[in-house]
Design an enzyme around this catalytic site. Structure first.
Site, PDB file in Angstrom:
ATOM      1  N   ARG A  51     -31.559 109.339 -11.845  1.00 19.63           N
ATOM      2  CA  ARG A  51     -31.767 110.002 -10.560  1.00 19.63           C
ATOM      3  C   ARG A  51     -32.645 111.225 -10.787  1.00 19.63           C
ATOM      4  NH1 ARG A  51     -26.188 111.057  -7.714  1.00 19.63           N
ATOM      5  NH2 ARG A  51     -25.343 111.544  -9.763  1.00 19.63           N
ATOM      6  N   TYR A  98     -12.091 105.615  -4.642  1.00 17.08           N
ATOM      7  CA  TYR A  98     -12.853 105.054  -5.776  1.00 17.08           C
ATOM      8  C   TYR A  98     -12.395 103.623  -6.060  1.00 17.08           C
ATOM      9  CZ  TYR A  98     -14.119 104.182 -10.674  1.00 17.08           C
ATOM     10  OH  TYR A  98     -14.570 103.606 -11.847  1.00 17.08           O
ATOM     11  N   SER A 144     -17.962 108.148 -10.339  1.00 19.06           N
ATOM     12  CA  SER A 144     -16.907 107.541 -11.153  1.00 19.06           C
ATOM     13  C   SER A 144     -15.647 108.397 -11.266  1.00 19.06           C
ATOM     14  CB  SER A 144     -17.453 107.263 -12.560  1.00 19.06           C
ATOM     15  OG  SER A 144     -17.639 108.481 -13.258  1.00 19.06           O
ATOM     16  N   SER A 193     -13.136  98.196 -12.605  1.00 17.48           N
ATOM     17  CA  SER A 193     -12.242  99.216 -13.169  1.00 17.48           C
ATOM     18  C   SER A 193     -10.769  98.850 -13.033  1.00 17.48           C
ATOM     19  CB  SER A 193     -12.491 100.536 -12.423  1.00 17.48           C
ATOM     20  OG  SER A 193     -11.455 101.448 -12.689  1.00 17.48           O
ATOM     21  N   ARG A 201      -2.084 106.079 -19.354  1.00 17.98           N
ATOM     22  CA  ARG A 201      -3.297 105.268 -19.326  1.00 17.98           C
ATOM     23  C   ARG A 201      -3.440 104.502 -20.625  1.00 17.98           C
ATOM     24  NH1 ARG A 201      -2.934 106.430 -14.867  1.00 17.98           N
ATOM     25  NH2 ARG A 201      -4.454 107.232 -13.360  1.00 17.98           N
ATOM     26  N   GLY A 257      -3.132 118.650 -14.005  1.00 23.20           N
ATOM     27  CA  GLY A 257      -2.280 118.132 -12.933  1.00 23.20           C
ATOM     28  C   GLY A 257      -1.088 117.394 -13.532  1.00 23.20           C
ATOM     29  N   GLU A 296      -8.680 100.862 -12.267  1.00 22.75           N
ATOM     30  CA  GLU A 296      -8.210 101.620 -11.102  1.00 22.75           C
ATOM     31  C   GLU A 296      -7.990 100.669  -9.909  1.00 22.75           C
ATOM     32  OE1 GLU A 296      -7.373 104.814 -11.174  1.00 22.75           O
ATOM     33  OE2 GLU A 296      -7.214 105.276  -9.047  1.00 22.75           O
TER      34      GLU A 296
HETATM   35  P1  NAP Z   1     -20.219 108.439 -15.942  1.00 23.25           P
HETATM   36  O1  NAP Z   1     -20.312 109.058 -17.281  1.00 23.25           O
HETATM   37  O2  NAP Z   1     -19.651 109.208 -14.805  1.00 23.25           O
HETATM   38  O3  NAP Z   1     -21.699 107.940 -15.539  1.00 23.25           O
HETATM   39  C1  NAP Z   1     -22.011 107.552 -14.233  1.00 23.25           C
HETATM   40  C2  NAP Z   1     -23.496 107.267 -14.165  1.00 23.25           C
HETATM   41  O4  NAP Z   1     -23.825 106.863 -12.833  1.00 23.25           O
HETATM   42  C3  NAP Z   1     -24.393 108.476 -14.496  1.00 23.25           C
HETATM   43  O5  NAP Z   1     -25.488 108.040 -15.244  1.00 23.25           O
HETATM   44  C4  NAP Z   1     -24.850 108.931 -13.115  1.00 23.25           C
HETATM   45  O6  NAP Z   1     -26.098 109.570 -13.111  1.00 23.25           O
HETATM   46  C5  NAP Z   1     -24.966 107.584 -12.424  1.00 23.25           C
HETATM   47  N1  NAP Z   1     -25.013 107.703 -10.957  1.00 23.25           N
HETATM   48  C6  NAP Z   1     -24.091 108.312 -10.167  1.00 23.25           C
HETATM   49  N2  NAP Z   1     -24.477 108.226  -8.883  1.00 23.25           N
HETATM   50  C7  NAP Z   1     -25.657 107.539  -8.872  1.00 23.25           C
HETATM   51  C8  NAP Z   1     -26.555 107.134  -7.848  1.00 23.25           C
HETATM   52  N3  NAP Z   1     -26.336 107.431  -6.558  1.00 23.25           N
HETATM   53  N4  NAP Z   1     -27.678 106.453  -8.203  1.00 23.25           N
HETATM   54  C9  NAP Z   1     -27.920 106.187  -9.511  1.00 23.25           C
HETATM   55  N5  NAP Z   1     -27.129 106.564 -10.529  1.00 23.25           N
HETATM   56  C10 NAP Z   1     -25.998 107.228 -10.203  1.00 23.25           C
HETATM   57  O7  NAP Z   1     -19.390 107.067 -16.004  1.00 23.25           O
HETATM   58  P2  NAP Z   1     -18.971 106.177 -17.272  1.00 23.25           P
HETATM   59  O8  NAP Z   1     -17.668 106.665 -17.778  1.00 23.25           O
HETATM   60  O9  NAP Z   1     -20.135 106.035 -18.166  1.00 23.25           O
HETATM   61  O10 NAP Z   1     -18.654 104.795 -16.554  1.00 23.25           O
HETATM   62  C11 NAP Z   1     -19.678 103.813 -16.360  1.00 23.25           C
HETATM   63  C12 NAP Z   1     -19.253 102.860 -15.258  1.00 23.25           C
HETATM   64  O11 NAP Z   1     -18.043 102.214 -15.623  1.00 23.25           O
HETATM   65  C13 NAP Z   1     -18.986 103.503 -13.919  1.00 23.25           C
HETATM   66  O12 NAP Z   1     -19.375 102.586 -12.929  1.00 23.25           O
HETATM   67  C14 NAP Z   1     -17.475 103.688 -13.880  1.00 23.25           C
HETATM   68  O13 NAP Z   1     -17.026 103.702 -12.560  1.00 23.25           O
HETATM   69  C15 NAP Z   1     -17.050 102.442 -14.623  1.00 23.25           C
HETATM   70  N6  NAP Z   1     -15.782 102.540 -15.351  1.00 23.25           N
HETATM   71  C16 NAP Z   1     -15.590 103.541 -16.249  1.00 23.25           C
HETATM   72  C17 NAP Z   1     -14.412 103.595 -16.972  1.00 23.25           C
HETATM   73  C18 NAP Z   1     -14.161 104.681 -17.989  1.00 23.25           C
HETATM   74  O14 NAP Z   1     -12.997 104.847 -18.382  1.00 23.25           O
HETATM   75  N7  NAP Z   1     -15.181 105.370 -18.461  1.00 23.25           N
HETATM   76  C19 NAP Z   1     -13.415 102.606 -16.772  1.00 23.25           C
HETATM   77  C20 NAP Z   1     -13.670 101.590 -15.842  1.00 23.25           C
HETATM   78  C21 NAP Z   1     -14.859 101.547 -15.148  1.00 23.25           C
HETATM   79  P3  NAP Z   1     -26.272 111.194 -13.201  1.00 23.25           P
HETATM   80  O15 NAP Z   1     -26.318 111.485 -14.681  1.00 23.25           O
HETATM   81  O16 NAP Z   1     -27.538 111.417 -12.489  1.00 23.25           O
HETATM   82  O17 NAP Z   1     -25.067 111.790 -12.527  1.00 23.25           O
HETATM   83  O1  G4F Z   2      -9.288 111.153 -16.846  1.00 27.68           O
HETATM   84  P1  G4F Z   2      -8.995 110.810 -15.448  1.00 27.68           P
HETATM   85  O2  G4F Z   2      -9.694 111.567 -14.386  1.00 27.68           O
HETATM   86  O3  G4F Z   2      -9.265 109.237 -15.321  1.00 27.68           O
HETATM   87  P2  G4F Z   2      -8.848 108.155 -14.221  1.00 27.68           P
HETATM   88  O4  G4F Z   2      -8.472 108.766 -12.938  1.00 27.68           O
HETATM   89  O5  G4F Z   2      -7.827 107.257 -14.848  1.00 27.68           O
HETATM   90  O6  G4F Z   2     -10.218 107.386 -14.001  1.00 27.68           O
HETATM   91  C1  G4F Z   2     -11.017 106.989 -15.113  1.00 27.68           C
HETATM   92  O7  G4F Z   2     -10.603 105.717 -15.529  1.00 27.68           O
HETATM   93  C2  G4F Z   2     -10.816 104.661 -14.565  1.00 27.68           C
HETATM   94  C3  G4F Z   2     -10.307 103.366 -15.200  1.00 27.68           C
HETATM   95  O8  G4F Z   2      -8.938 103.234 -14.933  1.00 27.68           O
HETATM   96  C4  G4F Z   2     -12.299 104.595 -14.267  1.00 27.68           C
HETATM   97  F1  G4F Z   2     -12.540 103.547 -13.442  1.00 27.68           F
HETATM   98  C5  G4F Z   2     -12.754 105.907 -13.663  1.00 27.68           C
HETATM   99  O9  G4F Z   2     -14.163 105.845 -13.434  1.00 27.68           O
HETATM  100  C6  G4F Z   2     -12.475 107.025 -14.666  1.00 27.68           C
HETATM  101  O10 G4F Z   2     -13.307 106.838 -15.783  1.00 27.68           O
HETATM  102  O11 G4F Z   2      -7.428 110.927 -15.165  1.00 27.68           O
HETATM  103  C7  G4F Z   2      -6.476 110.246 -15.963  1.00 27.68           C
HETATM  104  C8  G4F Z   2      -5.071 110.694 -15.584  1.00 27.68           C
HETATM  105  C9  G4F Z   2      -4.796 110.629 -14.086  1.00 27.68           C
HETATM  106  O12 G4F Z   2      -3.516 110.103 -13.874  1.00 27.68           O
HETATM  107  C10 G4F Z   2      -4.811 112.088 -13.632  1.00 27.68           C
HETATM  108  O13 G4F Z   2      -3.968 112.363 -12.513  1.00 27.68           O
HETATM  109  O14 G4F Z   2      -4.937 112.077 -15.937  1.00 27.68           O
HETATM  110  C11 G4F Z   2      -4.304 112.768 -14.883  1.00 27.68           C
HETATM  111  N1  G4F Z   2      -4.672 114.198 -14.948  1.00 27.68           N
HETATM  112  C12 G4F Z   2      -3.773 115.202 -15.143  1.00 27.68           C
HETATM  113  N2  G4F Z   2      -4.422 116.367 -15.125  1.00 27.68           N
HETATM  114  C13 G4F Z   2      -5.897 114.714 -14.804  1.00 27.68           C
HETATM  115  C14 G4F Z   2      -5.747 116.102 -14.919  1.00 27.68           C
HETATM  116  N3  G4F Z   2      -7.110 114.153 -14.611  1.00 27.68           N
HETATM  117  C15 G4F Z   2      -8.188 114.970 -14.531  1.00 27.68           C
HETATM  118  N4  G4F Z   2      -9.414 114.419 -14.366  1.00 27.68           N
HETATM  119  N5  G4F Z   2      -8.068 116.329 -14.620  1.00 27.68           N
HETATM  120  C16 G4F Z   2      -6.860 116.947 -14.800  1.00 27.68           C
HETATM  121  O15 G4F Z   2      -6.787 118.175 -14.859  1.00 27.68           O
END
Ligand code: NAP
Ligand code: G4F
Length: 333
Positions: free
Chosen positions: A36, A161, A92, A137, A229, A223, A139
């Protein structure tokens, strides 16, 4: 594999995008990534990759576009002519999705539809097959209907989400069934790394432990400490994405480690590693809780193990230690 195989990654500046780009480059792919206009803030993860050019590796090219701008997706498909598309771009962050539900739906739900239509249009015009990976995901399981969760577990999302991701998931299934696209969804459980965004809980905690140890921060406010997880390593998970697109038949796969831990255990391990007791530094604020919480996610990746030959390489404790060590180095700078 042919050296001219081209991959297109949306979300390349994110955690997974950077690991996947590295992995595909090491396999000799020509990698194209979508950025972006504002992505310069987060380009650090891929900065080194653009300059890499060893003979055995592929090359990386970056293009501007946005998931909310469907014409940019059509144009990029035409310009790049990819063989594989990895759709990782998303808003995300789960808690932020409660504050920006509309935007989350535009990017993470309708953006998938835009990408699929751009692929169909390109395939129709060029006759070239494109294989598609959708970042679904765990989620989506939300208020879990069985444990552990697998591909057949009914979905019950608990956040905007999760709902947006469910649309992206089902529209991917629908385009596969309706138009014969080679489209697969990876239902990925949480995966982390030193490149994890700082507002996700693992990185927030490992960064805080490191900074508190170095005297740069006094406390960290979280929180819900009781949420559980199934946390794995992002570097392992991107390999599963690639494996899915190498199969003759497109399908959906759960990718998970099969063991779960609480946020409290995460704090304990991270602080213990730097010789501190988390009770002395972790504070609570409801601001970091969600209107609806997902209490416990635990995945069963048997199908991925049997068909893709995929398994995780790093246990939870080693993952958190790896992240704390990386954050200690960053804090020392
Ligand atoms: P991330 O670090 O938050 O990266 C998200 C990416 O999406 C960034 O490159 C961001 O670009 C881009 N993006 C956001 N809005 C956009 C838009 N409007 N147009 C184009 N690009 C955009 O996420 P991640 O952890 O790498 O996860 C990758 C994918 O897997 C996501 O779809 C997430 O929902 C999914 N997922 C993640 C997890 C996890 O635990 N990590 C688990 C399940 C699914 P900028 O740098 O410009 O913000
Ligand atoms: O690290 P989190 O924000 O991850 P969450 O909500 O599980 O989502 C991540 O995993 C998903 C896959 O299941 C992805 F699809 C999604 O894109 C993302 O990568 O939170 C994990 C847990 C939650 O239960 C949250 O309530 O940690 C708890 N938590 C407690 N204190 C917190 C905090 N989370 C965040 N972000 N910040 C806190 O201070």
């Amino acid at each position: 594999m042919s050296a001219s195989r081209r991959a297109f990654i949306t979300g390349i500046s994110g955690q997974d995008g950077s690991y996947l780009a590295e992995f595909l480059l090491s396999k000799g792919y020509e990698v194209h990534g979508m950025l972006r206009r504002t992505s310069h803030l987060s380009r650090a993860r891929i900065d080194g990759l653009c300059e890499r050019g060893a003979a055995s590796e592929g090359c990386l090219q970056l293009h501007y576009g946005d998931m909310t701008d469907s014409m940019s997706l059509v144009r990029l498909m035409r310009d790049i002519q990819p063989h594989e598309v990895y759709n990782l771009a998303a808003q995300s962050h789960v808690r932020i999705s409660f504050e920006q539900p509309n935007y989350t739906a535009e990017v993470s739900a309708l953006g998938v539809l835009g990408m699929l239509d751009a692929i169909r249009e390109f395939q129709h015009q060029s006759g070239q097959e494109v294989r598609f990976y959708q970042a679904s995901s765990s989620e989506m399981f939300g208020n879990v209907q069985e444990s552990p969760q697998r591909e057949t577990t009914p979905f019950a999302p608990r956040s905007p989400y999760g709902v947006a991701k469910l649309y992206g998931h089902w529209i991917t299934v629908n385009y596969r069934e309706s138009y014969g696209l080679h489209a697969s969804s990876g239902i990925l459980f949480n995966h982390e790394s030193p490149r994890r965004g700082e507002n996700f809980v693992t990185r927030k905690v490992t960064q805080a432990a490191a900074r508190i140890k170095r005297g740069l921060q006094k406390t960290v406010t979280l929180g819900n400490l009781e949420a559980r997880r199934d946390w794995g390593f992002a570097g392992d998970f991107v390999k599963a994405m690639w494996c899915m697109l190498q199969q003759d038949k497109p399908e959906d796969y759960v990718i998970a480690t099969g063991s779960s831990h609480s946020v409290r255990e995460l704090c304990q391990i991270a602080f213990e590693h730097v010789g501190l007791d988390y009770h002395d530094y972790v504070e609570h604020d409801v601001r970091f809780e969600r209107p609806a919480e997902v209490d416990h996610l635990l995945g069963d990746a048997r199908k991925a193990r049997e068909i893709l030959g995929w398994k995780p390489s790093i246990c939870f404790k080693d993952l958190i230690v790896m992240m704390v060590e990386s954050d200690l180095k960053l804090a020392a700078k």
